[in-house]
Design an enzyme around this catalytic site. Structure first.
Site, PDB file in Angstrom:
ATOM      1  N   SER A 415       0.841  -1.192   0.000  1.00  0.00           N
ATOM      2  CA  SER A 415       0.000   0.000   0.000  1.00  0.00           C
ATOM      3  C   SER A 415       0.888   1.258   0.000  1.00  0.00           C
ATOM      4  O   SER A 415       1.683   1.428  -0.924  1.00  0.00           O
ATOM      5  CB  SER A 415      -0.962  -0.031   1.188  1.00  0.00           C
ATOM      6  OG  SER A 415      -1.979   0.943   1.027  1.00  0.00           O
ATOM      7  N   GLU A 477      -9.311  -5.444  -5.387  1.00  0.00           N
ATOM      8  CA  GLU A 477      -9.023  -4.106  -4.873  1.00  0.00           C
ATOM      9  C   GLU A 477      -9.754  -3.060  -5.709  1.00  0.00           C
ATOM     10  O   GLU A 477     -10.377  -3.368  -6.735  1.00  0.00           O
ATOM     11  CB  GLU A 477      -7.509  -3.863  -4.907  1.00  0.00           C
ATOM     12  CG  GLU A 477      -6.716  -4.854  -4.067  1.00  0.00           C
ATOM     13  CD  GLU A 477      -5.302  -4.385  -3.777  1.00  0.00           C
ATOM     14  OE1 GLU A 477      -5.150  -3.208  -3.384  1.00  0.00           O
ATOM     15  OE2 GLU A 477      -4.370  -5.189  -3.940  1.00  0.00           O
ATOM     16  N   HIS A 514      -7.458  -5.810  -0.782  1.00  0.00           N
ATOM     17  CA  HIS A 514      -6.289  -4.980  -0.484  1.00  0.00           C
ATOM     18  C   HIS A 514      -5.477  -5.518   0.688  1.00  0.00           C
ATOM     19  O   HIS A 514      -4.244  -5.370   0.707  1.00  0.00           O
ATOM     20  CB  HIS A 514      -6.747  -3.543  -0.190  1.00  0.00           C
ATOM     21  CG  HIS A 514      -5.624  -2.567  -0.061  1.00  0.00           C
ATOM     22  ND1 HIS A 514      -4.786  -2.259  -1.115  1.00  0.00           N
ATOM     23  CD2 HIS A 514      -5.181  -1.820   1.011  1.00  0.00           C
ATOM     24  CE1 HIS A 514      -3.890  -1.363  -0.706  1.00  0.00           C
ATOM     25  NE2 HIS A 514      -4.105  -1.096   0.576  1.00  0.00           N
TER      26      HIS A 514
END
Length: 529
Positions: A415, A477, A514
């Site tokens: 991320s 995601e 995610h």
């Protein structure tokens, strides 16, 4: 020698200077960065002779970026000597003994000028004084007489033979124990002289012995006796890169001492075998980190263990350490690897405010989307300082504690951590050899990361650097996250076709989101590295 346009000539209160800027100084990456400084005697002749080598070592990650200042002198026999002395030959003038005035000018006028003109780290611990022959002698005097300004000394074939120097050293204490000193001399220096210079080597060895006997710390003094070395620019300039690499690297004892062992809160429960926790307070940036380390069982290979550095260690370290511990088994197992997790002193897996600071470039709120809960964005923009912490403090500590293969170092982040991984690859590709970017936040600051890619692409295409990159993302995601990752892969793919330039891989885990993508990515990552 570098072409002359690599150097800048300036004047500071009548003193001529030659400046060599660090490679990143005028780039976007260096815009907010400050650099250590090496003041080199004799106009910087020594660094001009090896400028290409210094750049190569810097770009390879083997030498910190340093701003070099060559300080010119109209009369080295006057300005570099501590007190007057008769000439060695009757046809020559006497030595002037003007070193104290010269060093005061350097500390009180030249250094403030340089610190005002350039983005330097002005503290003494980031400031070196280096020279050869008489230049080495006056550099020593700078450490003895002006240690408030100069904390790092490079004494290359220094003229310890000069009349009165050895009695002075015998009668006085060792240099301050917070100095770092590099000394070198060739074992053939002075052997053909019939005058006092014939004592060159024995005087240098005695100076070293005196300081050791007087208690100067062994780990703050590096000595090199050059076999066959003679008193000339070849020997002195050849030792300059070694001096710089040592002077501008944290001492091993200091680096290790910064790591404070921590008792796990789960000490009475389960802990991953062969793991440790430490805390480190960064001297450079003042932030505190929790460092998690997993050490392989068994003897290291001759070149040392590979190392995997992982961000967001509160969330990822235990999973990665267990995966490595299991997957090294068997004839098809992966190579035993040290895992170093960089985390924080916190209970939760994600420490939002601290990671937003460490992993990002500064972004104005207008450059970012509205947060899902409508709250303000945390403070951002600490990525450069965080990189300095890793390179200048954490890596030296790990390398001092464990046998490390510096040619097999990997950085993993997810991320915002994935953004930081890509940023590091773009800005300092020699910091690691392998980069793993999981679900990278390429969207950060209106996709500003993409502006950094042309320089990386140029360097990869030219063969100046080589790297390996794995990009992983979950199929469930947000569409933009997946699209950004796919487009980055497609953009870099032509470079992967150029043999040896970029080893590139992309994995889309169709059923993962995610967060859940992290665990399948771990196994893919371990195979990739």
């Amino acid at each position: 020698m570098r072409s002359l346009n690599w150097f800048r000539n300036m004047e500071a209160n009548g003193r001529q200077l030659t400046i060599l800027l660090p490679p990143s100084y005028e780039t976007e990456a260096g815009r907010d960065r400050r650099y250590p400084v090496a003041y080199v005697q004799d106009g910087g002749d020594l660094f001009q002779l090896v400028a290409n080598q210094l750049q190569h070592l810097t770009l390879q990650g083997k030498l910190q970026e340093v701003l070099y200042v060559g300080v010119h002198t109209p009369n080295r026999n006057d300005e570099y000597t501590p007190w007057p002395a008769p000439p060695l030959l009757s046809a020559y003038p006497a030595f002037g003994g003007g070193a104290r005035a010269y060093l005061d000018e350097l500390a009180d006028m030249v250094k403030p000028f340089v610190d005002g003109q350039f983005r330097t780290k002005p503290e003494r611990e980031h400031t070196a004084l280096i020279g050869g022959s008489f230049g080495g002698l006056v550099s020593l005097l700078g450490g003895l007489w002006r240690p408030d300004s100069f904390g790092l000394l490079g004494l290359l074939s220094a003229s310890f033979w000069y009349e009165g120097v050895m009695p002075y050293l015998r009668d006085n204490g060792a240099p301050r124990d917070d100095l770092r000193i590099y000394m070198s001399v060739g074992d053939a220096e002075g052997i053909y002289k019939a005058n006092i210079q014939r004592h060159m080597v024995e005087a240098t060895l005695e100076a070293r012995r005196l300081w050791q006997e007087k208690g100067f710390p062994d780990d703050r003094l590096r000595f090199r006796l050059e076999e066959g070395g003679t008193h000339d620019a070849l020997c002195m300039a050849g030792n300059l890169p070694r001096a710089l690499q040592w002077l501008f690297a944290p001492a091993a004892k200091e680096a290790v001492a910064a790591l404070k062992p921590v008792m796990s809160r789960e000490a009475n429960g389960y802990a991953v075998p062969r793991t440790e926790q430490h805390e480190i307070q960064s001297r450079r940036i003042g932030r505190r980190y929790r460092i998690f380390i997993s050490i392989p069982a068994g003897d290291p290979p001759p070149e040392g263990f590979p190392v995997l550095y992982t961000l967001d260690a509160n969330a990822s370290f235990a999973s990665i350490a267990e995966a490595v511990r299991l997957q090294v088994r068997g004839p098809q197992g992966i190579c035993p690897t040290i895992v170093v997790g960089i985390g924080y002193d916190a209970e939760g897996p994600i420490v939002s405010e601290k990671r937003f600071l460490d992993y990002t470039d500064h972004a104005d709120p207008s450059e970012l989307p509205v947060r899902p809960d409508g709250s303000d964005w945390p403070v951002t923009g600490g990525a450069t300082a965080f990189s300095d912490f890793i390179e200048e403090e954490l890596k030296p500590a790990i390398e001092a504690l464990y046998p490390v293969d510096r040619t097999r170092q990997t950085l993993f982040g997810h991320s915002l951590g994935g953004y930081y991984v890509l940023r590091t690859l773009a800005e300092n590709p020699d910091s690691f050899q392998t980069y793993i970017a999981g679900s990278p936040s390429i969207w950060w600051k209106n996709h500003a990361l993409l502006d950094r890619l042309p320089e990386l692409e140029r360097r990869l295409s030219s063969g100046e650097v080589r790297a390996a990159l794995l990009i992983g993302v979950g199929g469930r995601e947000k569409a933009g996250m997946v699209e950004d990752a796919e487009q980055l892969y497609q953009r870099l793919l032509p470079l992967a076709a150029e043999e040896g330039r970029l080893r590139l891989s992309f994995r889309k885990f169709e059923e993962e989101g995610h967060v859940s993508v992290i665990h399948p990515l771990i196994s893919e990552m371990l195979r990739f590295i």
